[in-house]
Design a protein around this motif. Structure first.
Motif, PDB file in Angstrom:
ATOM      1  N   GLU A  55       0.844  -1.188   0.000  1.00  0.00           N
ATOM      2  CA  GLU A  55       0.000   0.000   0.000  1.00  0.00           C
ATOM      3  C   GLU A  55       0.880   1.238   0.000  1.00  0.00           C
ATOM      4  N   LEU A  56       0.368   2.282  -0.643  1.00  0.00           N
ATOM      5  CA  LEU A  56       1.047   3.570  -0.685  1.00  0.00           C
ATOM      6  C   LEU A  56       0.016   4.646  -0.421  1.00  0.00           C
ATOM      7  N   ASP A  57       0.378   5.613   0.416  1.00  0.00           N
ATOM      8  CA  ASP A  57      -0.536   6.697   0.759  1.00  0.00           C
ATOM      9  C   ASP A  57       0.211   8.019   0.720  1.00  0.00           C
ATOM     10  N   LEU A  58      -0.133   8.888  -0.194  1.00  0.00           N
ATOM     11  CA  LEU A  58       0.369  10.261  -0.203  1.00  0.00           C
ATOM     12  C   LEU A  58      -0.804  11.130   0.229  1.00  0.00           C
ATOM     13  N   ASN A  59      -0.790  11.539   1.489  1.00  0.00           N
ATOM     14  CA  ASN A  59      -1.977  12.187   2.050  1.00  0.00           C
ATOM     15  C   ASN A  59      -1.592  13.074   3.231  1.00  0.00           C
ATOM     16  N   PRO A  60      -1.770  14.406   3.065  1.00  0.00           N
ATOM     17  CA  PRO A  60      -2.304  15.027   1.853  1.00  0.00           C
ATOM     18  C   PRO A  60      -1.198  15.402   0.868  1.00  0.00           C
ATOM     19  N   VAL A  61      -1.620  15.590  -0.375  1.00  0.00           N
ATOM     20  CA  VAL A  61      -0.801  16.257  -1.381  1.00  0.00           C
ATOM     21  C   VAL A  61      -1.479  17.610  -1.621  1.00  0.00           C
ATOM     22  N   ILE A  62      -0.719  18.688  -1.468  1.00  0.00           N
ATOM     23  CA  ILE A  62      -1.279  20.022  -1.685  1.00  0.00           C
ATOM     24  C   ILE A  62      -1.037  20.389  -3.149  1.00  0.00           C
ATOM     25  N   VAL A  63      -2.111  20.509  -3.915  1.00  0.00           N
ATOM     26  CA  VAL A  63      -1.984  20.853  -5.337  1.00  0.00           C
ATOM     27  C   VAL A  63      -2.369  22.316  -5.517  1.00  0.00           C
ATOM     28  N   HIS A  64      -1.625  23.005  -6.399  1.00  0.00           N
ATOM     29  CA  HIS A  64      -1.829  24.442  -6.568  1.00  0.00           C
ATOM     30  C   HIS A  64      -1.458  24.840  -7.989  1.00  0.00           C
ATOM     31  N   GLU A  65      -1.329  26.156  -8.218  1.00  0.00           N
ATOM     32  CA  GLU A  65      -1.111  26.654  -9.577  1.00  0.00           C
ATOM     33  C   GLU A  65       0.243  26.238 -10.144  1.00  0.00           C
ATOM     34  N   GLN A  66       1.250  26.114  -9.274  1.00  0.00           N
ATOM     35  CA  GLN A  66       2.596  25.777  -9.751  1.00  0.00           C
ATOM     36  C   GLN A  66       2.898  24.283  -9.720  1.00  0.00           C
ATOM     37  N   GLY A  67       2.004  23.467  -9.217  1.00  0.00           N
ATOM     38  CA  GLY A  67       2.266  22.035  -9.167  1.00  0.00           C
ATOM     39  C   GLY A  67       1.702  21.396  -7.924  1.00  0.00           C
ATOM     40  N   TYR A  68       2.573  20.829  -7.089  1.00  0.00           N
ATOM     41  CA  TYR A  68       2.096  20.099  -5.917  1.00  0.00           C
ATOM     42  C   TYR A  68       3.182  20.025  -4.863  1.00  0.00           C
ATOM     43  N   ALA A  69       2.761  19.709  -3.640  1.00  0.00           N
ATOM     44  CA  ALA A  69       3.690  19.436  -2.545  1.00  0.00           C
ATOM     45  C   ALA A  69       3.165  18.226  -1.790  1.00  0.00           C
ATOM     46  N   ILE A  70       4.010  17.193  -1.643  1.00  0.00           N
ATOM     47  CA  ILE A  70       3.613  15.980  -0.923  1.00  0.00           C
ATOM     48  C   ILE A  70       3.879  16.218   0.558  1.00  0.00           C
ATOM     49  N   ALA A  71       2.793  16.443   1.311  1.00  0.00           N
ATOM     50  CA  ALA A  71       2.939  16.785   2.726  1.00  0.00           C
ATOM     51  C   ALA A  71       3.190  15.559   3.597  1.00  0.00           C
ATOM     52  N   ASP A  72       2.759  14.403   3.168  1.00  0.00           N
ATOM     53  CA  ASP A  72       2.983  13.185   3.955  1.00  0.00           C
ATOM     54  C   ASP A  72       3.019  11.993   3.004  1.00  0.00           C
ATOM     55  N   ALA A  73       3.832  11.018   3.318  1.00  0.00           N
ATOM     56  CA  ALA A  73       3.961   9.815   2.481  1.00  0.00           C
ATOM     57  C   ALA A  73       4.102   8.604   3.380  1.00  0.00           C
ATOM     58  N   ARG A  74       3.393   7.557   3.029  1.00  0.00           N
ATOM     59  CA  ARG A  74       3.442   6.333   3.834  1.00  0.00           C
ATOM     60  C   ARG A  74       3.429   5.120   2.913  1.00  0.00           C
ATOM     61  N   PHE A  75       4.324   4.167   3.142  1.00  0.00           N
ATOM     62  CA  PHE A  75       4.335   2.890   2.440  1.00  0.00           C
ATOM     63  C   PHE A  75       4.058   1.781   3.447  1.00  0.00           C
ATOM     64  N   LEU A  76       3.321   0.773   3.017  1.00  0.00           N
ATOM     65  CA  LEU A  76       3.212  -0.474   3.765  1.00  0.00           C
ATOM     66  C   LEU A  76       3.853  -1.558   2.920  1.00  0.00           C
ATOM     67  N   LEU A  77       4.747  -2.333   3.515  1.00  0.00           N
ATOM     68  CA  LEU A  77       5.466  -3.369   2.784  1.00  0.00           C
ATOM     69  C   LEU A  77       4.752  -4.705   2.894  1.00  0.00           C
ATOM     70  N   ASN A  78       4.880  -5.474   1.834  1.00  0.00           N
ATOM     71  CA  ASN A  78       4.345  -6.827   1.816  1.00  0.00           C
ATOM     72  C   ASN A  78       5.411  -7.767   2.381  1.00  0.00           C
ATOM     73  N   PRO A  79       5.164  -8.365   3.533  1.00  0.00           N
ATOM     74  CA  PRO A  79       6.194  -9.219   4.143  1.00  0.00           C
ATOM     75  C   PRO A  79       6.521 -10.448   3.315  1.00  0.00           C
ATOM     76  N   ASN A  80       5.661 -10.783   2.359  1.00  0.00           N
ATOM     77  CA  ASN A  80       5.901 -11.960   1.517  1.00  0.00           C
ATOM     78  C   ASN A  80       6.692 -11.630   0.255  1.00  0.00           C
ATOM     79  N   VAL A  81       6.915 -10.321   0.008  1.00  0.00           N
ATOM     80  CA  VAL A  81       7.666  -9.910  -1.182  1.00  0.00           C
ATOM     81  C   VAL A  81       8.680  -8.871  -0.731  1.00  0.00           C
ATOM     82  N   LEU A  82       9.853  -9.313  -0.332  1.00  0.00           N
ATOM     83  CA  LEU A  82      10.873  -8.407   0.161  1.00  0.00           C
ATOM     84  C   LEU A  82      12.137  -8.548  -0.666  1.00  0.00           C
TER      85      LEU A  82
END
Length: 727
Positions: free
Chosen positions: A694-721
């Motif tokens: 799983e991947l979560d970019l939340n929130p991403v602040i989007v605006h006139e010039q593009g975006y800013a990723i305010a938070d990012a989270r990954f969950l890893l699959n323990p069966n695929v490392l």
């Protein structure tokens, strides 16, 4: 041996099952009502042109056909056997069919894996026997199948008309419902039906692929309760829908999987709305009410697609025209703006009181001259602004309503309509109050293959399906062949996290994104108060956001682990210590790795971008507006990975709150092209790393010039490392 007309899919391995040269009925019965009786009866009454071989150990004849004691006694080559005996006998019979060279079997009996462990073992034995000899299996626990194009009817349903609509259904009762509806309707017919049953061998994917190539079928219709290999289904549906409509009624909306989800994306994935989005992405026409299945299938079989969504409405009464307009707008269609030349030509044949702007009301002109409707429709069809036409009112009933002297005029009008397909490529859909009683003019239209409905709602739903399919055909393309190579530095992040029994921290996730050109923003990890000097050296006096970094605290705000708009040395140190104190109080045993400092994002609109590896459909991207829109309203869109640019663009258009992206109530207008680029970049990123569940970019602040990723989270699959040192 009698000949059987084959389809254009003659090289397909399923060809012998659906176009067999001879059929054996194992467990044939002389008792009326038994499945072994109805299978023989159905083949005879439907006029099957191949050989029919009933198998019964004691009977000499069944329904005038010679019986054989067992499979080994069968003369000649047999392509298909329908097995109507109890479950316990099936594995042995499949073995006999395999030794005889029979290519496929239809297993009617239940009592396999759906019944428990003993049934599961029985089903495994069935599959083992089939695979040993290369026998393909429909079922078990299937309602059966038919191919009316050659009279192959293993169900014994009477009165089913041959036609161009194929149906795959996990419910035999849904087939019966559609058959009865078609009989009541009068003209619609079916080509092929199959009940997948337990899908031990063959399943939805195999049948859809075959029917996509089968020449008698114009539309493939499906009733689906659940998919077993959804990712492959989407691939096949995308390919088939390019040249043939696919209609799906998906039941069984479920909340399964949400309880264990640990991210916003995971919590929203697995939903019915996700399935709907993914099927539409593949070009499937979704119907969400069972009574829409047949009308939509009929309309698509007749017209395939509309060139656009602009509709001209012709009516003989203002009230129904108003209803039609309401339903059209609700369906996302629009009223075609008529050209001035069109208006002038209509004015030349209609009375002064007629309404000449779309919707057009003939104001009683058709009461004594129904043929004027054909003249009006012909004028409208020549207007370049019109993509499709809808006739609403009492067509077919003028002779009933106003006098039999109008019958000839109305039938001539019907003949003109019947020739429509030869003269025009714009879809015509007819609504008639009199459709249920099937007057001659309505019957003539249906005989000609024109869709006629008693319901305005069904008429509009068909126009909507035609417009959606037209849009899909104009925009559909293969996902770009973009290849992203995994980076060693990213694999190192995942390996370190896995070795420590955790998921990547936020700053590690952003490092991984940045390694693939995704602007994730700068940050400094503070693990002691004196690290404030590094923060000031990097960011100066810019306002900062400070957030806890902990493997044990996923929702930072709930723990008091976030401070915003922090400025200056003292404020940074105070916020650092306050965050740690709040988090210790919230979760005393939590491992607190530090506090992350980063510049505040510019003013804009909060969105969420996510990915989850769905167990059925594989990697799925999610996009939605942040805040209340995702927390409460679930205003999100899903697309399967890989995606095209049009897929990504349509995610933005789909949101109910998408006006917020256009700059309202003081918010800046969003650079939507940059957001689309980001969605495609993230989709490519997750394809490169199967380690990410799983991947979560939340929130991403989007605006006139593009975006800013305010938070990012990954969950890893323990069966695929990743392996250490893997590149």
């Amino acid at each position: 041996m009698p000949s059987v007309v084959c389809s254009d899919a003659s090289s397909d391995p399923l060809e012998p099952l659906f176009f067999p040269r001879a059929v054996a009925v194992v467990g044939a019965s002389a008792v009326a009502g038994k499945r072994g009786y109805k299978a023989v009866q159905g083949l005879i009454e439907a006029g099957y042109r191949g050989a029919i071989y009933p198998i019964h150990p004691r009977e000499e004849m069944i329904l005038g056909r010679r019986c054989y004691r067992n499979v080994e006694e069968l003369p000649g080559e047999v392509d298909l056997a329908v097995i109507c005996t109890p479950a316990a006998t099936v594995p042995g019979l499949v073995e006999e069919c395999g030794r005889k060279g029979i290519k496929g079997v239809v297993v009617i009996a239940g009592g396999f894996r759906e019944s428990g462990p003993d049934g599961e073992r029985l089903e495994e034995a069935l599959l083992t026997a089939a695979q040993k000899h290369g026998v393909r299996v429909i079922g078990p626990n299937t309602s059966g199948m038919f191919n009316l194009t050659i009279g192959l009817d293993l169900l014994g349903l009477r009165g089913v008309r041959p036609g161009h609509v194929a149906f795959i259904s996990q419910s035999g009762n849904m087939l019966l419902s559609l058959v009865l509806e078609a009989q009541y309707h009068g003209e619609l017919g079916f080509s092929i039906y199959v009940g997948p049953g337990n899908q031990t061998d063959l399943g939805f994917n195999d049948y859809l692929r075959f029917l996509g190539r089968e020449s008698h079928t114009r539309v493939v219709t499906m009733y689906v309760e659940g998919f077993r290999s959804g990712q492959r289904f989407l691939e096949i549906a995308r390919a088939v829908s390019r040249h043939k409509p696919v209609v799906v009624y998906k039941s069984g909306a479920t909340e399964a999987g949400k309880v264990a989800a640990r991210s916003h994306t995971g919590a929203l994935a697995g939903s019915y709305s996700m399935t709907v989005d993914l099927l539409r992405q593949a070009g499937v026409c979704l119907v969400q009410q069972s009574d829409e299945m047949l009308p939509v299938a009929e309309g698509l079989a007749a017209w395939n697609a509309a060139p656009g969504s602009r509709v001209a409405v012709l009516s003989d009464g203002g009230g129904q025209a108003t209803i039609a307009v309401d339903r059209l707008v609700e369906a996302g269609l629009s009223l075609a703006p008529l050209e001035e030349g069109t208006v002038r030509r209509l004015a030349s044949i209609l009375p002064p009181q007629a309404s000449l702007r779309n919707p057009i009301d003939v104001a009683g002109a058709s009461d004594d001259n129904p043929a004027i409707l054909a003249e009006c429709l012909s004028i409208l069809a020549q207007d370049d602004n019109v993509d499709a036409l809808l006739l609403v009112g009492m067509f077919g009933g003028y002779a009933i309503r106003f006098g039999e002297q109008l019958m000839g005029n109305e039938m001539r009008c019907a003949e003109t309509f019947a020739e429509w397909r030869k003269k025009h490529d714009k879809p015509l859909v007819v609504h008639s109050l009199y459709a249920p009683i099937k007057p001659p003019a309505v019957r003539r239209l249906r005989e000609a293959g024109l869709p006629v409905y008693a319901s305005i709602e069904h008429s509009v739903r068909v126009l909507q399906a035609l417009a959606e399919r037209g849009h899909h055909l104009r925009r559909c393309s293969e996902p770009d062949a973009r290849h992203v190579s995994p980076q060693p530095c990213v694999r190192e992040v995942f390996l370190r996290a896995a070795q420590e029994g955790r998921n990547p921290y936020e700053h590690e996730a952003k490092v991984a994104l940045a390694a693939h050109g995704i602007a994730a923003g700068e940050s400094v990890l503070m693990r002691a108060p004196e690290h404030v000097e590094q923060v000031l050296e990097r960011f100066g006096d810019r306002p900062l956001a400070l957030k806890i970094v902990s493997r044990d605290i996923l929702h930072k705000s709930d723990a008091g682990g976030v401070r915003l708009d922090v400025r200056g040395r003292e404020a940074i140190v105070e916020s650092y210590e306050s965050i740690l104190a709040s988090c210790r109080a919230y979760a005393p045993k939590a491992d607190l790795h530090g506090v992350l400092a980063m510049p505040m994002a510019p003013k804009g609109v909060e969105v969420i971008i996510g990915m989850v590896r769905d167990p059925v459909f594989g990697p799925v991207m999610m996009f939605g507006l942040g805040g209340i829109f995702v927390e409460v309203l679930n205003d999100v869109a899903f697309r399967a990975v890989p995606m095209t640019r049009d897929d990504a663009e349509s995610m933005l258009r789909q949101l109910r709150g998408n006006k917020l992206l256009h700059g309202v109530r003081g918010l800046p207008r969003v650079d939507e092209a940059r957001v689309v680029d980001l969605l495609l970049q993230v989709a490519d990123f997750v394809r490169a790393y199967p380690e990410i569940s799983e991947l979560d970019l939340n929130p991403v602040i989007v605006h006139e010039q593009g975006y800013a990723i305010a938070d990012a989270r990954f969950l890893l699959n323990p069966n695929v490392l990743p392996l250490e040192g893997e590149e």
